[in-house]
Write a protein that holds these residues in place. Sequence first.
Motif, short mmCIF file in Angstrom:
data_model
loop_
_atom_site.label_atom_id
_atom_site.label_comp_id
_atom_site.label_asym_id
_atom_site.label_seq_id
_atom_site.Cartn_x
_atom_site.Cartn_y
_atom_site.Cartn_z
N GLU A 70 -3.30 -12.74 -6.36
CA GLU A 70 -2.99 -13.90 -5.50
C GLU A 70 -2.89 -15.19 -6.31
O GLU A 70 -2.01 -16.03 -6.08
N SER B 56 3.25 -10.66 -2.16
CA SER B 56 2.64 -9.55 -2.90
C SER B 56 1.15 -9.48 -2.61
O SER B 56 0.52 -10.49 -2.27
N LYS B 57 0.61 -8.26 -2.75
CA LYS B 57 -0.82 -8.04 -2.64
C LYS B 57 -1.22 -7.12 -3.78
O LYS B 57 -0.66 -6.03 -3.94
N GLU B 58 -2.20 -7.55 -4.56
CA GLU B 58 -2.61 -6.79 -5.74
C GLU B 58 -3.07 -5.39 -5.34
O GLU B 58 -3.85 -5.21 -4.41
N GLU C 238 -1.21 -3.09 -3.97
CA GLU C 238 -0.44 -2.52 -2.86
C GLU C 238 1.07 -2.61 -3.07
O GLU C 238 1.81 -1.75 -2.62
#
Length: 823
Positions: A762, A805-807, A809
Amino acid sequence: MENKINTLLYNFKEKNISAIHEKLANLGYVLVQKLVTELGKLKSEIMNFEWDVIVIDHDNNNSLIEEILDFMNDLNRKTNILIVSDKIDSELVQLAFKNSKNDIVSKTDNTQITLSLIRNYEKARATKQFDFTKKELLRNQHSLKEHYNFLNQVIESTENPIFYKGSGGIYLGCNEAFAKFIGLPKDKIIGKTVFDVSPKEHAQKYYEMDQAFFRNPVVQKYEYKVVHAEGFTMDVLFHKSPLKDEDGNVIGLLGHMFDVTNKQEIEKALKDSEQKYKMLVEKMQEGIGIVDLDETVVFSNEAFDKMFGCEPGEMLGQNLKDYIVEEDLPNVLKQTARKKENQTSIYKLDIIRKDKKKRTLIISSVPWKNSNNEIMGAIGLVIDITAQEFSTKQLHKKIKIEQSIITISSKFISVENFQSKLDEALQEIKNIIEAERYSVITIQNKKIKLISELFNENVDQNDVEFVEIPFDEFKYGLKLLEHFGFIFFDDISNLPDEAIAEKELFEKYSFFNFLGIPFYVGSEIAGIISIINIYDVNEWTIEDLSVLRTISDIIGHAFSRNKAEEKVKQLNLDLSVKNEELEQVVYVTSHDIRSPVVNILGFSDEMTKALNKLSDKIFIETNRIQNKDEIEYILKKDVPQILNFIKVSGQKIDKLLMALLKLSRLGRAAINKTNVDMNNLVKTVVNNFEYIIKQDNIHIQIEELKDCFTDKVAINQVFSNLIDNSIKYKSHERETQIKISCKEDDGNIIYIIEDNGIGIPEGEISKIFDVFYRIDPENQQGEGIGLSLIKKIIERLDGKISVGSKEGEGTKFFISLEKLRIY
């Protein structure tokens, strides 16, 4: 214009019809008749058709008459009935006149039958007109109450009789002076004709003059000797003028009566009447508003807001359709269609204000256009409908003046082609005030400079060239400007001695009168709108000054905007130059630095070769050297390792410089936009990754993609880099899934490249478009310019790119581009 009398004849004798036809034709009427002889047929015609007059032959049958009248009463029919009989007795009279609309004449008197037909026809037509007028008055009573009171006060303030009629000759209103002249209360006059309220010998004259007026609806004046209700005879001048609707159609007449027994009294009365009408027009409050094509208000002045019962500025963002009464909505939609067709319009509108009060307005609108000449909505002048009832002439003049203001306002919505718009503004001023010469002069560095000028087509242009003059030399004019806010010399020859500088200048340019209205940029005077040699200088009014002040405010605002936009253009130009210089510096710097870097790499290779050759010669078995092992370690281990570090660093510098050159060249690359088939383009891009897709078992899903308008080569590079990133940063914990889809949003196509890779922390998302940034520098190769390059390409394509974005995923990239163009 023929007046057709639709007449139903019952038991009427054929021999009388031709004589009546001839008499009616001589009086400008046509008899359109239907003859029936059966009572049942008569009733059927009464039920199915609305007749102007029903003529019944009495034939000495009172019971027949009574049955027909009862039938009419049951149906609530208001048709006038004419009974013809050769025997008129009291029983018939009492029977017939149960309803005042009925009439009785002798069967043998064709003249009386003719006149009665005309009278009943006019009464029927007038009744329809009156009923319509009455409904209109009732419907608008609440919203027009204040305006009606004001109108009534003006009409009642004169001692001269005033009346107004509809096109059918029905009285629609009058003042007490007229009622006193007739000798009847006003409620006994309104809705009646001259035959109902005037003696027969006068009524016929009034009727004939009214008919002549409606055949040629221009101002009518005539004198006629009449008898006052109190019994004395007087000479009266009748002055009749047309009443028109918003489309210019004549809908009635306005009449004034003046006692011309004494000519001086009538002249004074005319002057007083004109003064009152002038006062009425000057006190009118107009609203100005701008609406978009959906009738949403984007600009309104205080008067506009007040008309809708709102505080200043409260109407902004509100939709006019929320205030319009339901029955007027179709007309509003019609006017909206006219705006889209680039048409001006004038129309009446009923609204319900914020405080639930009803108001009737007249809207005069012109199309509102943007700088591309696209119609964005309408600019409207909103005035009170009662203005039309006072004076059609004054109202039309007022509308013309205000439309000139609106036209000037609409021109300066944008300041493109500023000079030509100034010239057009002078043309609009020329339409308001007749003069020989019009100009716009500016005050720059305390000097007067002429920037726009217009001459009347009937005037020879002065050959004397206007030169720049110090502004502060005109002390007398400056004093007037300080005290009154404008400069006005009605006669140059009468200027005082202290105005010698002004007098010399005006005589040089052949000015004999002068009007100057200043305009300001901020708090400083920027220039003057001047009108020279006004033709009717004695007719110049405060209203004309008010109009010019409004125009000067518009032009001052336009000058301010033009100045600001010129400054913005200069700043943009400076910025563009700086960007070009920066790109050149990057290019030159990268190019120049790369030369020594290449030398470093080259000489490192040469040094390595030399060391190898030296080592071979030193360490042959025949040579006997002390400290051989130590020297051998230095030459074969330390020195090569150092040279390798130099080479790796040089290669890294070279790659970075190449990346900078790539970015620099991108800014100069040509963009060639066209309609692009995105389905074929993406399939081609994916095919280029076919080997690694099969090798790593990567699943790519491509949905149906909409085409867009862009540069095919540039967008190919964008999709290639993004798909490459999705593969490069895949997760080793699951099968790699990549999905490519799109959606349409507000005229653009948004393409989505989605993967289930390692994602972005993030705190790192805001950095990913920075030059040389890499998500996983330890495990991935590259210089970190890919996303920076993509962002710059998308911006050059007038598009947008964003990321979500999601770390752990995955990541989604969103690219917005212009949708397919249809030619």
